[in-house]
Write a protein that holds these residues in place. Structure first.
Motif, PDB file in Angstrom:
ATOM      1  N   ASP A 185      45.169  30.175  43.742  1.00 55.50           N
ATOM      2  CA  ASP A 185      45.837  30.044  42.439  1.00 55.50           C
ATOM      3  C   ASP A 185      45.224  30.954  41.386  1.00 55.50           C
ATOM      4  OD1 ASP A 185      47.650  27.243  42.534  1.00 55.50           O
ATOM      5  OD2 ASP A 185      46.013  27.340  43.966  1.00 55.50           O
ATOM      6  N   ILE A 186      43.946  31.310  41.555  1.00 51.03           N
ATOM      7  CA  ILE A 186      43.296  32.163  40.558  1.00 51.03           C
ATOM      8  C   ILE A 186      43.770  33.610  40.647  1.00 51.03           C
ATOM      9  CG2 ILE A 186      41.273  30.675  40.446  1.00 51.03           C
ATOM     10  CD1 ILE A 186      39.778  32.681  42.183  1.00 51.03           C
ATOM     11  N   ALA A 187      44.587  33.926  41.651  1.00 49.41           N
ATOM     12  CA  ALA A 187      45.207  35.244  41.736  1.00 49.41           C
ATOM     13  C   ALA A 187      46.657  35.201  41.282  1.00 49.41           C
ATOM     14  CB  ALA A 187      45.118  35.783  43.163  1.00 49.41           C
ATOM     15  N   THR A 188      47.056  34.125  40.610  1.00 42.69           N
ATOM     16  CA  THR A 188      48.427  33.964  40.099  1.00 42.69           C
ATOM     17  C   THR A 188      48.384  33.762  38.592  1.00 42.69           C
ATOM     18  OG1 THR A 188      48.589  31.543  40.181  1.00 42.69           O
ATOM     19  CG2 THR A 188      48.897  32.733  42.256  1.00 42.69           C
ATOM     20  N   ASP A 189      49.550  33.531  38.017  1.00 40.62           N
ATOM     21  CA  ASP A 189      49.625  33.270  36.580  1.00 40.62           C
ATOM     22  C   ASP A 189      49.228  31.845  36.219  1.00 40.62           C
ATOM     23  OD1 ASP A 189      51.803  32.101  37.801  1.00 40.62           O
ATOM     24  OD2 ASP A 189      53.311  33.005  36.489  1.00 40.62           O
ATOM     25  N   ASP A 190      48.779  31.054  37.193  1.00 38.96           N
ATOM     26  CA  ASP A 190      48.399  29.667  36.928  1.00 38.96           C
ATOM     27  C   ASP A 190      46.935  29.496  36.554  1.00 38.96           C
ATOM     28  OD1 ASP A 190      50.904  28.673  37.317  1.00 38.96           O
ATOM     29  OD2 ASP A 190      50.465  27.569  39.155  1.00 38.96           O
ATOM     30  N   ALA A 191      46.068  30.459  36.867  1.00 37.77           N
ATOM     31  CA  ALA A 191      44.638  30.243  36.633  1.00 37.77           C
ATOM     32  C   ALA A 191      43.863  31.548  36.739  1.00 37.77           C
ATOM     33  CB  ALA A 191      44.086  29.229  37.641  1.00 37.77           C
ATOM     34  N   VAL A 192      42.631  31.505  36.217  1.00 34.87           N
ATOM     35  CA  VAL A 192      41.640  32.551  36.446  1.00 34.87           C
ATOM     36  C   VAL A 192      40.357  31.853  36.889  1.00 34.87           C
ATOM     37  CG1 VAL A 192      42.632  34.074  34.704  1.00 34.87           C
ATOM     38  CG2 VAL A 192      40.761  32.531  34.067  1.00 34.87           C
ATOM     39  N   THR A 193      39.346  32.630  37.201  1.00 33.83           N
ATOM     40  CA  THR A 193      38.051  32.068  37.549  1.00 33.83           C
ATOM     41  C   THR A 193      36.960  32.704  36.706  1.00 33.83           C
ATOM     42  OG1 THR A 193      36.470  31.665  39.338  1.00 33.83           O
ATOM     43  CG2 THR A 193      37.690  33.743  39.413  1.00 33.83           C
ATOM     44  N   ASN A 194      35.874  31.954  36.485  1.00 32.27           N
ATOM     45  CA  ASN A 194      34.725  32.529  35.780  1.00 32.27           C
ATOM     46  C   ASN A 194      33.698  33.096  36.749  1.00 32.27           C
ATOM     47  OD1 ASN A 194      33.270  30.325  36.788  1.00 32.27           O
ATOM     48  ND2 ASN A 194      33.406  29.158  34.873  1.00 32.27           N
ATOM     49  N   LEU A 195      34.035  33.109  38.041  1.00 33.59           N
ATOM     50  CA  LEU A 195      33.156  33.684  39.051  1.00 33.59           C
ATOM     51  C   LEU A 195      33.419  35.183  39.120  1.00 33.59           C
ATOM     52  CD1 LEU A 195      31.062  33.064  41.286  1.00 33.59           C
ATOM     53  CD2 LEU A 195      32.991  32.842  42.872  1.00 33.59           C
ATOM     54  N   THR A 196      32.504  35.971  38.573  1.00 35.05           N
ATOM     55  CA  THR A 196      32.780  37.389  38.360  1.00 35.05           C
ATOM     56  C   THR A 196      32.889  38.196  39.645  1.00 35.05           C
ATOM     57  OG1 THR A 196      30.402  37.786  38.089  1.00 35.05           O
ATOM     58  CG2 THR A 196      31.684  37.378  36.093  1.00 35.05           C
ATOM     59  N   ASN A 197      32.289  37.725  40.731  1.00 32.38           N
ATOM     60  CA  ASN A 197      32.384  38.476  41.984  1.00 32.38           C
ATOM     61  C   ASN A 197      33.411  37.901  42.944  1.00 32.38           C
ATOM     62  OD1 ASN A 197      31.044  36.145  42.661  1.00 32.38           O
ATOM     63  ND2 ASN A 197      29.462  37.137  43.902  1.00 32.38           N
ATOM     64  N   SER A 198      34.372  37.129  42.431  1.00 35.53           N
ATOM     65  CA  SER A 198      35.403  36.523  43.268  1.00 35.53           C
ATOM     66  C   SER A 198      36.307  37.593  43.882  1.00 35.53           C
ATOM     67  CB  SER A 198      36.255  35.565  42.432  1.00 35.53           C
ATOM     68  OG  SER A 198      37.459  35.248  43.089  1.00 35.53           O
ATOM     69  N   ASN A 199      36.528  37.492  45.185  1.00 35.63           N
ATOM     70  CA  ASN A 199      37.448  38.411  45.852  1.00 35.63           C
ATOM     71  C   ASN A 199      38.858  38.281  45.305  1.00 35.63           C
ATOM     72  OD1 ASN A 199      35.487  39.460  47.570  1.00 35.63           O
ATOM     73  ND2 ASN A 199      35.834  37.898  49.136  1.00 35.63           N
ATOM     74  N   TYR A 200      39.246  37.067  44.933  1.00 35.03           N
ATOM     75  CA  TYR A 200      40.594  36.857  44.406  1.00 35.03           C
ATOM     76  C   TYR A 200      40.738  37.462  43.016  1.00 35.03           C
ATOM     77  CZ  TYR A 200      41.002  33.598  48.296  1.00 35.03           C
ATOM     78  OH  TYR A 200      41.025  33.041  49.555  1.00 35.03           O
ATOM     79  N   LEU A 201      39.688  37.375  42.194  1.00 34.87           N
ATOM     80  CA  LEU A 201      39.711  38.011  40.878  1.00 34.87           C
ATOM     81  C   LEU A 201      39.849  39.523  41.038  1.00 34.87           C
ATOM     82  CD1 LEU A 201      37.450  37.253  37.836  1.00 34.87           C
ATOM     83  CD2 LEU A 201      37.738  39.592  38.627  1.00 34.87           C
ATOM     84  N   ASN A 202      39.034  40.100  41.912  1.00 34.64           N
ATOM     85  CA  ASN A 202      39.098  41.552  42.120  1.00 34.64           C
ATOM     86  C   ASN A 202      40.467  41.971  42.636  1.00 34.64           C
ATOM     87  OD1 ASN A 202      36.405  41.808  41.349  1.00 34.64           O
ATOM     88  ND2 ASN A 202      35.655  41.561  43.447  1.00 34.64           N
ATOM     89  N   MET A 203      41.021  41.170  43.524  1.00 33.91           N
ATOM     90  CA  MET A 203      42.335  41.462  44.064  1.00 33.91           C
ATOM     91  C   MET A 203      43.393  41.474  42.967  1.00 33.91           C
ATOM     92  SD  MET A 203      44.447  38.912  46.494  1.00 33.91           S
ATOM     93  CE  MET A 203      46.223  39.035  46.614  1.00 33.91           C
ATOM     94  N   ALA A 204      43.363  40.454  42.114  1.00 35.25           N
ATOM     95  CA  ALA A 204      44.389  40.309  41.085  1.00 35.25           C
ATOM     96  C   ALA A 204      44.279  41.347  39.982  1.00 35.25           C
ATOM     97  CB  ALA A 204      44.312  38.910  40.475  1.00 35.25           C
ATOM     98  N   THR A 205      43.113  41.956  39.857  1.00 34.23           N
ATOM     99  CA  THR A 205      42.912  42.943  38.792  1.00 34.23           C
ATOM    100  C   THR A 205      42.905  44.371  39.299  1.00 34.23           C
ATOM    101  OG1 THR A 205      40.509  42.541  38.963  1.00 34.23           O
ATOM    102  CG2 THR A 205      41.712  41.336  37.262  1.00 34.23           C
ATOM    103  N   GLY A 206      43.466  44.585  40.488  1.00 36.17           N
ATOM    104  CA  GLY A 206      43.729  45.940  40.927  1.00 36.17           C
ATOM    105  C   GLY A 206      43.097  46.385  42.219  1.00 36.17           C
ATOM    106  N   ALA A 207      42.291  45.529  42.860  1.00 31.48           N
ATOM    107  CA  ALA A 207      41.578  45.963  44.065  1.00 31.48           C
ATOM    108  C   ALA A 207      42.257  45.567  45.364  1.00 31.48           C
ATOM    109  CB  ALA A 207      40.144  45.401  44.045  1.00 31.48           C
ATOM    110  N   TRP A 208      43.468  45.003  45.289  1.00 32.07           N
ATOM    111  CA  TRP A 208      44.151  44.572  46.508  1.00 32.07           C
ATOM    112  C   TRP A 208      44.553  45.797  47.314  1.00 32.07           C
ATOM    113  CZ3 TRP A 208      49.448  41.595  46.915  1.00 32.07           C
ATOM    114  CH2 TRP A 208      49.515  40.940  48.160  1.00 32.07           C
ATOM    115  N   ALA A 209      44.126  45.851  48.563  1.00 33.55           N
ATOM    116  CA  ALA A 209      44.423  46.987  49.421  1.00 33.55           C
ATOM    117  C   ALA A 209      44.514  46.526  50.863  1.00 33.55           C
ATOM    118  CB  ALA A 209      43.333  48.060  49.275  1.00 33.55           C
TER     119      ALA A 209
END
Length: 618
Positions: free
Chosen positions: A76-100
């Motif tokens: 859910d943290i890779a959707t418009d429903d939530a974010v995370t405060n875990l700065t090294n989250s793979n899902y955060l990185n994915m959602a902010t441009g690193a998905w490959a």
């Protein structure tokens, strides 16, 4: 050694695929005696599994071990429903441009393909194994159950592979994944092309049908021989033997009802906007398959009026408790405090990892049922949590909420104890959006190591509410809000009315039904497009933080790059008046032109020339 010779001849990918079967032989099948007095070959052969059922059963157990269900809130943290405060989250990185294609935390490729190999290996030997050599009836019942489980698991693995990796190639063909219905070995051709999406769906359907023919609807004990199914009575089965194979001790294994639900989920995916053009499945077919599942609980007569807060039913979270009418299939977790340690606010000694978004909060309507954007809703942006859908308070901790005897202040000012820990962006474990997760958490858990209190948790693999919503979505798409041709006995409108009534919509602040009832629902009932949007929103709210939103947005082809927002709340120290300001929290960098379909792993495409990549991925 024969196994070693075969293994060494395999290419790299074949080693990965076949090791899941042979490692069991190399490790699990080595006897204690052999450690001290080696046999001629110092190993045991695959055919030995036919003589020792516990080793053969291990293949199926490893299949269950590869089930793709997540047991905590993650995607859910890779959707418009939530974010995370875990700065090294793979899902955060994915959602902010690193998905490959070579950086894909959503991939199910390895786990699910391994699962397919396990069950295929198992299916190749299941009828040869001596499960109950002293009783022919027990032998046949074991074969039927275990084969049924394997078929159901294989369908499930392919369902998740389709969600994560199905997509259009550059040639305009909608592809699924390579279809494997027999176990691979050293002589297999590993350079297999992807089957079409439609072919994969057809195989899922066939496997579900096979499972339903072999499995009981539910695992229940019977009390006399007359209750034994006729096919087992004919071979002399006794009720004690039937209970051994199909009784309550087998609950939570794959059943006919679960297989039927998986078939309905596959159909809904295939009939969705992202796949329907070439999937071979219509919304009408999906609605009918969903209705078949719901008929097992007598339709809306089996609707659980407390199902939206199943996670608060502490008495039934224990594995020994009676089943919840809301949960079709569940995973029981041992007593722990993991979810609470991760997601409690810092004032409650948690890490506040999952932060619900303002986008999600805004999706909850007012208590009268109207969206907050509706001029007649009564929404006050300077008192934004008043008279809202009760589900908001059930799922989200917002500013001023008292939880576990602690007031949670997410604004920029301290609470009554002069603490700022829960304030917006105050410390690394504080919220980034002005909200903390509440859903799925137990308020009787203490994650603090010096006063640790752990409690039982479960995770719902399939909920009946999900199946009702799936039916509503497909039925509305096929026939409109108030029509049905699936012999269900209820319409899309009927389902959404029941869900919203359960939530308490169409009532005043005291819970009394409004004279006009749920007027907004009635407006939507006259417009198929409005009902589509309402059904999607109800699914978003009912299933939030259960790892559904990521896949739903993509199969609906919704915009993926909406900026995630939060709420900043300031207080005037002289007047104590609060000021609410919506803020931008995280920009999302998804490409709507192709990222509604996930990639095939890059390493696999480089390895196998026949494995085409989805369009847009490199």
């Amino acid at each position: 050694m024969i196994m070693k010779k075969i293994f060494n001849k395999m290419p790299v990918i074949s080693k990965r695929l076949t090791v899941i079967g042979y490692c069991l032989l190399a490790i699990g099948l080595t006897s204690c005696d052999d450690m001290f007095e080696p046999a001629d070959e110092n190993k045991r052969q695959a055919e030995d599994m036919t003589e020792e059922s516990r080793y053969a059963h291990g293949l199926l157990i490893y299949g269950y071990d590869r089930l793709p269900y997540l047991t905590t809130t993650q995607t859910d943290i890779a959707t418009d429903d939530a974010v995370t405060n875990l700065t090294n989250s793979n899902y955060l990185n994915m959602a902010t441009g690193a998905w490959a294609a070579d950086n894909n935390p959503m991939s199910t490729w390895d786990a699910c393909k391994d699962g397919v190999q396990y069950v295929n290996l198992f299916l190749s030997i299941v009828e040869k194994v001596k499960w109950a050599p002293s009783a022919a009836s027990k032998q046949q019942m074991f074969i039927d159950r275990l084969k049924g489980e394997a078929f159901g698991l294989r369908a499930l693995f392919y369902y998740y592979l389709l969600m994560a990796h199905g997509g259009y190639g550059d040639d305009g063909v909608l592809y699924g994944v390579p279809l494997l219905t027999t176990a691979e070995d050293g002589s297999s051709d590993f350079n297999k092309p992807r089957a079409t999406f439609a072919e994969c769906v057809k195989q899922c359907f066939a496997d579900c049908d096979s499972a339903m023919l072999l499995l009981p609807a539910a695992y229940e004990d019977i009390s006399n021989n007359s209750e034994i199914p006729a096919k087992y009575q004919a071979i002399g089965a006794e009720y004690s033997g039937y209970n051994l194979v199909f009784g309550t001790k087998s609950k939570n294994l794959m059943s006919a009802t679960i297989a039927e639900a998986i078939k309905a989920q596959v159909a809904l995916l295939a009939a969705s906007p992202a796949f329907r053009d070439q999937s071979g499945v219509t919304s009408a077919e999906a609605a009918t398959l969903c209705a078949n599942v719901l008929k097992r609980i007598d339709g809306l007569n089996g609707f659980d009026n407390t199902g939206n807060v199943w996670y608060k039913n502490k008495a039934k979270l224990d594995p020994s408790a009676a089943e919840m009418p809301e949960i079709l299939w569940r995973e029981d977790r041992h007593k722990n405090a993991d979810q609470e340690r991760e997601n409690f606010p810092p004032s409650l000694f948690g890490n506040g990892r999952v932060n619900p978004s303002q986008n999600l909060v805004d999706a909850f309507p007012m208590r009268n049922g109207r969206p907050i954007t509706d001029a007649n809703s009564g929404y006050d942006p300077q008192n934004p949590y008043a008279n809202r859908d009760p589900r908001l308070a059930d799922n989200v901790l917002y500013n001023g909420t008292t939880y576990r005897s602690t007031q949670i202040i997410t604004g920029t000012y301290p609470n009554d104890k002069n603490e700022n820990l829960d304030n917006l962006n105050f410390i690394s474990t504080s919220t980034r959006t002005g909200y903390y997760l509440k859903k799925l958490l137990r308020d009787d858990v203490s994650p603090l190591s010096s006063s640790l209190i752990e409690q039982q948790h479960i995770y719902p693999r399939i909920r009946y509410t999900e199946m009702f919503l799936a039916y509503a979505e497909a039925a509305n798409d096929a026939w409109g809000p108030k029509a049905e041709q699936a012999s269900a006995g209820f319409t899309a409108y009927d389902v959404i009315k029941a869900i919203r009534k359960r939530a308490g919509l169409g009532t005043d602040e005291y819970g009394r039904e409004l004279p006009e009832g749920d007027a907004y629902l009635e407006e939507c009932a006259g417009d198929q497009t409005k009902m589509t949007n309402l059904i999607r929103n109800e699914r978003r709210l009912e299933l939030c933080f259960e790892n559904k939103r990521f896949w739903d947005m993509r199969r609906w082809m919704l915009p993926l790059n909406e900026t995630v927002k939060g709420m900043k709340i300031d207080r005037n120290n002289e007047t104590n008046v609060l000021t609410y300001s919506v803020i931008d929290v995280e920009e999302r960098h998804f490409d709507n032109s192709y990222q509604c379909y996930g990639p095939i792993p890059k390493s696999e495409v480089l390895k196998w020339s026949n494995l085409v990549q989805n369009k847009g991925w490199q």
